[in-house]
Enzyme design. Structure first.
Site, PDB file in Angstrom:
ATOM      1  N   LEU A  29      20.674  37.061   3.529  1.00 10.31           N
ATOM      2  CA  LEU A  29      21.014  37.336   4.921  1.00 10.31           C
ATOM      3  C   LEU A  29      20.978  38.833   5.183  1.00 10.31           C
ATOM      4  O   LEU A  29      21.437  39.612   4.354  1.00 10.31           O
ATOM      5  CB  LEU A  29      22.418  36.809   5.211  1.00 10.31           C
ATOM      6  CG  LEU A  29      22.706  36.419   6.648  1.00 10.31           C
ATOM      7  CD1 LEU A  29      22.648  34.915   6.784  1.00 10.31           C
ATOM      8  CD2 LEU A  29      24.079  36.884   7.025  1.00 10.31           C
ATOM      9  N   LYS A  30      20.432  39.240   6.325  1.00 10.22           N
ATOM     10  CA  LYS A  30      20.421  40.653   6.721  1.00 10.22           C
ATOM     11  C   LYS A  30      21.558  40.884   7.708  1.00 10.22           C
ATOM     12  O   LYS A  30      21.527  40.430   8.847  1.00 10.22           O
ATOM     13  CB  LYS A  30      19.090  41.018   7.371  1.00 10.22           C
ATOM     14  CG  LYS A  30      19.014  42.456   7.884  1.00 10.22           C
ATOM     15  CD  LYS A  30      19.023  43.452   6.736  1.00 10.22           C
ATOM     16  CE  LYS A  30      18.820  44.877   7.258  1.00 10.22           C
ATOM     17  NZ  LYS A  30      20.033  45.423   7.894  1.00 10.22           N
ATOM     18  N   HIS A  31      22.618  41.560   7.222  1.00  9.12           N
ATOM     19  CA  HIS A  31      23.747  41.892   8.089  1.00  9.12           C
ATOM     20  C   HIS A  31      23.386  43.087   8.966  1.00  9.12           C
ATOM     21  O   HIS A  31      22.602  43.953   8.573  1.00  9.12           O
ATOM     22  CB  HIS A  31      24.984  42.223   7.250  1.00  9.12           C
ATOM     23  CG  HIS A  31      25.487  41.065   6.445  1.00  9.12           C
ATOM     24  ND1 HIS A  31      26.609  40.338   6.792  1.00  9.12           N
ATOM     25  CD2 HIS A  31      25.014  40.493   5.311  1.00  9.12           C
ATOM     26  CE1 HIS A  31      26.816  39.387   5.906  1.00  9.12           C
ATOM     27  NE2 HIS A  31      25.860  39.457   4.992  1.00  9.12           N
ATOM     28  N   GLY A 205      18.801  39.001  10.791  1.00  6.22           N
ATOM     29  CA  GLY A 205      17.602  38.423  10.205  1.00  6.22           C
ATOM     30  C   GLY A 205      17.803  37.954   8.786  1.00  6.22           C
ATOM     31  O   GLY A 205      18.927  37.855   8.276  1.00  6.22           O
TER      32      GLY A 205
END
Length: 988
Positions: A29-31, A205
């Site tokens: 997961l892109k924080h 994203g």
């Protein structure tokens, strides 16, 4: 590290590797946060391209607080052990720092936190990145937060992942995305921090990359061994929060930094010198002399890592990559500082993503070259030794380096270099709900307030086009953003809304907009529960954005076209012929030949040429004005069009004057970083310095002719030939190549190559110091005068060579004319080079050919009712398309739709068993066959192909036909024997 492949190529290659059992696909997961790196007390704390500022102070505080939350009363002891462990083992920890105090990003987080994304062992050789199982094991040991991880180890699961992203990318938020990936993945590991609880529903994203096949087994083993002891939080005081500290210290940035470092405690951060300096030196005097980099490159390396770093920096400097090497005094070693012992920190700041692609090309040539990454910091220690010690030490170092090289042995090419480029495959996949807030709203603020709503509309439409946003979403976003522009301009006038706090206005607006309809809610994703930041926002230096994403996001480079076929240009449209070239590329001579060609381009549209050298003022505005007067004619834009700004203007002209555009480019192999080769540049210069009476005064009498051509050549810097041509195809759908150099030519003479290299180096020096100022007035005026003189001498001395390598001009004209006539006639079709459109996946289906279906209907003629129905419905006239639905996103879920990704574009046998009809609808009952030995099944209870519905009846109502048959309200006619045809499985 960025891959040199396009996003679509990368996806395809990833699936291929997984399919052949060569790798596993890992997705994290892109924080929405900032990059923060920590290497212990002395190792330092770093942001993406800087240190010693509010970003790193916030990072240290959040990391320290994570220890307090996880260890309770044991936190001080564990902080000390953690720092000691990092420094002794030379470990660097990278994390995504998510906080509301550093300005607005995609969504204001509900809590301030960090997630560990990488652990790097700097060791005594090449930096080694921990695998994901090792990162999780490391984080479990120290009780640090880990990210969400999904592993896909089969072709089916990997294909399903990308299909799921395509189905969710325009509406996906955290909950449905995580749910879908949990269902599809072979291994799913939830993050330590629940994204919805700490960040919110807006998801930036996903990051997909290739990892080893053993990752699944290793990860499962780590998870089995996971057992965390209970945390003793009795009388555990976490102290004031990040937001409370920032709110209580509002005077300036230094006050906030000091308060944060003092609150985190001396065990976590005993040394504040990176922020405030020491020994009488404040942080402002920490910049070291620029000569440090030169001294570092000239120094004898004392270990293998230093040697490899020197190689990296040399390559980047020799190739003139847009990379900054900033050096600062290392205050951690200030006590050891002397004339003979100098200690620095070097920040390697990569300014452009193109550097990664160009650097990767260098790695292919030199497989011992170390990779280049973002966030690159190096401790540089320069030690001066006397002559006697130098000879002894030099031998010892040489022996040491040979031993290291020998120990690496055959593994050097496999582990030290880029023996397997696939190990660097990575693709970032962002969601439209995030891009709406960050790129379309935040990054568009400057354009909206400075240039007005019209320019803003041009900006956001271009962004959506670059992303390949579906047509429906573009329409919905256009309506929303136009309304936003009116709303915010009316409220703020000409005073620009701050990008640091823009969500204070944007989120309430989006929340109200979402309430109007379910479609609006899906478009926006989630809104409301806005966190108010005005009272605790960190005080940042003006115009500074550590993440560097305030610049508009650009689309990925499309794959090179597989065909040189051209666009169809309708006769009812105009045509703009333009020239992305360099002075001397013969565009004016070519335009003259085209104008004098009997019959022009073979149709009845008039030809019109506008020569840039004869037009004063804004040339492209003049072209636009002339085209509005007569939009259907063919315009020859006789001026060099070297950059994206000009290309965008041409795209706008195509839209406003109903025209197509065709770029004509000189054919050249190019270099690693420029679409034009040095041979092409030499020929262009040779032509220019021979010209007389040029309308633009760029001829043999021009004292700066060489400089002007270098300036144009540099405008193309950063794109190789493949990227250059692909972008033109992407924008305009066609490309005409003008032959320039003979294929069997001799190589460029050394003296010509040397004079061009000298000119390019001098140009970069001049540009760095004086920008676009006249070379005769800068610090390098004498050097320019001497270089221009020697350039002419060398070019004229090689007249025979430069004439011999060029193709005859009449041949080049004929080739261009033939291609342009094909464009004008519409003989050739547009190449399939457009970016794949994502986000419009609603369902998976097998598409059927209407002719095949109509061919089986005569078999139903024996049944009188069926025959009468078919004659009345006139299917032969009304059946334009048909399909068998396999799964629908709304009815069956994203994972169900995505599960067919592995069969995409495959032919599926479809057997028709029966014909069902009523007075309102008709359908064929089907049974699906197999693909590669695997049975294809529909998620519908009754697989069928709808053939007809009465006016006002939705096609989905055909699902009720079996029930209507049992009720006597419809009829079923068996097809005996069944008829089988093939259909194509795809997403829609």
């Amino acid at each position: 590290m960025l891959t040199s492949l396009s996003s679509w190529q990368t996806r395809t290659r990833m699936i291929e590797m997984v399919s052949h059992g060569l790798a596993t696909l890992e997705v994290t997961l892109k924080h929405s946060g900032s990059l923060f790196m920590y290497a212990g007390h002395c190792g330092g704390a770093y942001a993406k391209n800087s240190f010693g500022n509010i970003y790193t102070a916030v990072g240290v505080f959040v990391l320290g607080r994570l220890f307090r939350e996880a260890w309770g009363k044991e936190a001080p002891r564990m902080q000390a052990e953690f720092n000691d462990f990092l420094e002794k083992n030379r470990i660097s920890v990278s994390m995504e720092l998510v906080t509301a105090v550093l300005g607005d990003h995609g969504q204001r987080p509900k809590d301030d936190y960090a997630v560990i994304t990488a652990v790097t062992d700097l060791g005594h050789g090449k930096p080694k990145f921990y695998s994901t199982p090792e990162v999780i094991e490391f984080c479990q040991k120290w009780r640090l937060p880990t990210n969400y991880v999904w592993l896909f180890s089969t072709r089916k699961s990997a294909s399903s992942f990308f299909a799921a992203y395509d189905a969710l990318c325009e509406e996906g938020t955290a909950t449905p995305v995580c749910k879908a990936l949990d269902e599809i993945a072979d291994v799913a590991v939830p993050g330590s921090k629940d994204h919805v609880k700490v960040q919110g529903e807006i998801l930036e994203g996903l990051v997909a990359r290739i990892v080893s096949c053993e990752s699944s087994v290793q990860l499962e083993e780590v998870l089995r061994n996971c057992s965390l002891p209970p945390v003793d939080r009795v009388n555990s005081d976490l102290g004031p929060s990040l937001r409370e500290i920032c709110a209580a210290n509002r005077s300036d940035e230094k006050q906030q930094i000091k308060a944060l470092l003092e609150n985190v405690g001396s065990l976590m951060c005993p040394d504040h010198s990176d922020w405030f300096g020491c020994s009488g030196l404040d942080s402002q005097s920490r910049n070291a002399d620029r000569s440090v980099v030169t001294k570092f490159l000239q120094a004898h390396p004392t270990d293998f890592a230093t040697k490899k770093l020197q190689e990296m920096i040399r390559v980047m400097k020799q190739r003139h990559f847009p990379v900054a090497f900033k050096c600062y005094w290392n205050y951690h070693k200030i006590d050891s500082l002397s004339n003979d012992n100098l200690y620095y920190k070097m920040v390697i700041h990569v300014h452009s993503d193109s550097v990664f692609r160009r650097y990767q090309q260098e790695m292919r040539k030199n497989q011992g070259l170390w990779p280049l990454y973002r966030g690159f910091f190096v401790d540089v220690n320069l030690l001066k030794i006397n002559n006697m010690k130098s000879s002894v030490l030099s031998k010892d170092i040489d022996t040491s380096l040979k031993n290291i090289n020998g120990a690496l042995g055959s593994n050097l090419s496999a582990k030290d270099g880029l023996a397997d480029e696939d190990s660097n495959l990575m693709v970032k996949l962002k969601f439209l709900t995030y891009k709406l807030r960050t790129f379309l709203i935040r990054n568009g603020l400057s354009t909206l307030f400075k240039d007005g709503p019209s320019a803003y509309k041009t900006y956001y439409l271009r962004q959506m086009k670059n992303w390949g946003t579906s047509t429906n979403k573009q329409k919905e976003l256009t309506k929303l953003l136009d309304e936003w522009a009116v709303y915010i301009r009316r409220k703020y006038g000409n005073k620009q809304l701050s990008s640091s706090t823009y969500l204070s206005e944007a989120e309430p607006f989006l929340e109200q907009y979402a309430k109007r309809s379910p479609a609006n809610q899906a478009l926006i994703g989630a809104a409301g529960d806005l966190v108010q930041t005005e009272n605790f926002l960190a005080i940042l230096e003006a115009a500074r954005d550590e993440e560097g994403d305030l610049q508009p996001e650009h689309g990925t480079t499309p794959p090179s076209p597989t065909s040189t076929s051209l666009d169809v240009v309708l006769k009812t449209e105009g045509l703009i012929v333009f020239f992305p070239g360099i002075p001397g590329c013969a565009k004016s001579a070519l335009c003259k030949e085209i104008l004098n060609t009997p019959g022009g381009l073979g149709d009845n549209r008039p030809l019109h040429s506008l020569m840039g050298d004869l037009i004063k003022g804004r040339y492209w505005q003049r072209v636009a004005d002339e085209r509005k007067k007569k939009p259907f004619r063919i315009t020859l834009a006789d001026k060099n069009a070297p950059n994206e700004e000009v290309w965008r203007q041409i795209e706008d002209m195509c839209t406003t004057t109903k025209a197509a555009a065709v770029p004509v480019i000189p054919d050249s192999e190019g270099t690693d970083s420029n679409p034009f080769s040095l041979e092409a540049l030499a020929v262009f210069m040779f032509r220019v310095v021979q010209r007389v009476n040029h309308p633009g005064n760029l001829d043999k009498t021009s004292p700066n002719a060489g400089y002007v051509l270098l300036m144009f050549y540099n405008l193309y810097d950063g794109k190789n030939r493949r990227e250059f041509e692909s972008e033109l195809y992407e924008r305009f759908g066609s490309l005409v190549k003008m032959p320039l150099l003979k294929p069997d030519r001799a190589p460029l003479p050394d003296e010509v190559k040397v004079i061009l290299d000298e000119g390019l180096s001098l140009f970069r020096l001049h540009q760095s110091r004086h920008g676009r100022a006249d070379p005769s007035k800068g610090a390098y005026a004498n050097e320019w005068a001497q270089w221009e003189k020697r350039l002419r001498q060398i070019l004229f001395a090689n007249t025979d060579y430069l004439n011999s390598i060029q193709v005859p001009f009449d041949f080049a004209v004929k080739e261009v004319l033939d291609q342009l006539k094909s464009v004008a006639k519409g003989d050739l079709k547009t190449p399939d080079t457009a970016k794949r459109k994502f986000g419009n996946i609603i369902f998976a289906a097998v598409t059927l050919t209407p002719a095949d279906i109509l061919g089986l209907l005569p078999k139903l003629a024996d049944d009188t009712d069926a025959n009468n129905f078919l004659n009345g419905a006139k299917l032969a006239d009304n059946l334009n398309k048909a399909h068998v639905t396999l799964a629908h996103k709304r009815a069956h879920g994203v994972a169900a739709v995505a599960s067919y990704g592995v069969y995409q574009n495959q032919q599926v046998p479809v057997m028709f068993n029966a014909f069902l009809f009523s007075d309102k609808m008709a359908a064929l009952e089907v049974e699906l066959g197999t693909v590669n030995g695997e049975k294809i099944t529909s998620r519908n209870d009754w697989p069928h192909a709808t053939l007809w519905t009465a006016p006002g009846v939705a096609p989905k109502e055909a699902n009720t036909l079996p029930q209507l048959v049992t009720e006597g309200k419809a009829k079923r006619v068996t097809i005996d024997p069944p008829v089988t045809i093939s259909g194509l499985l795809n997403f829609y």
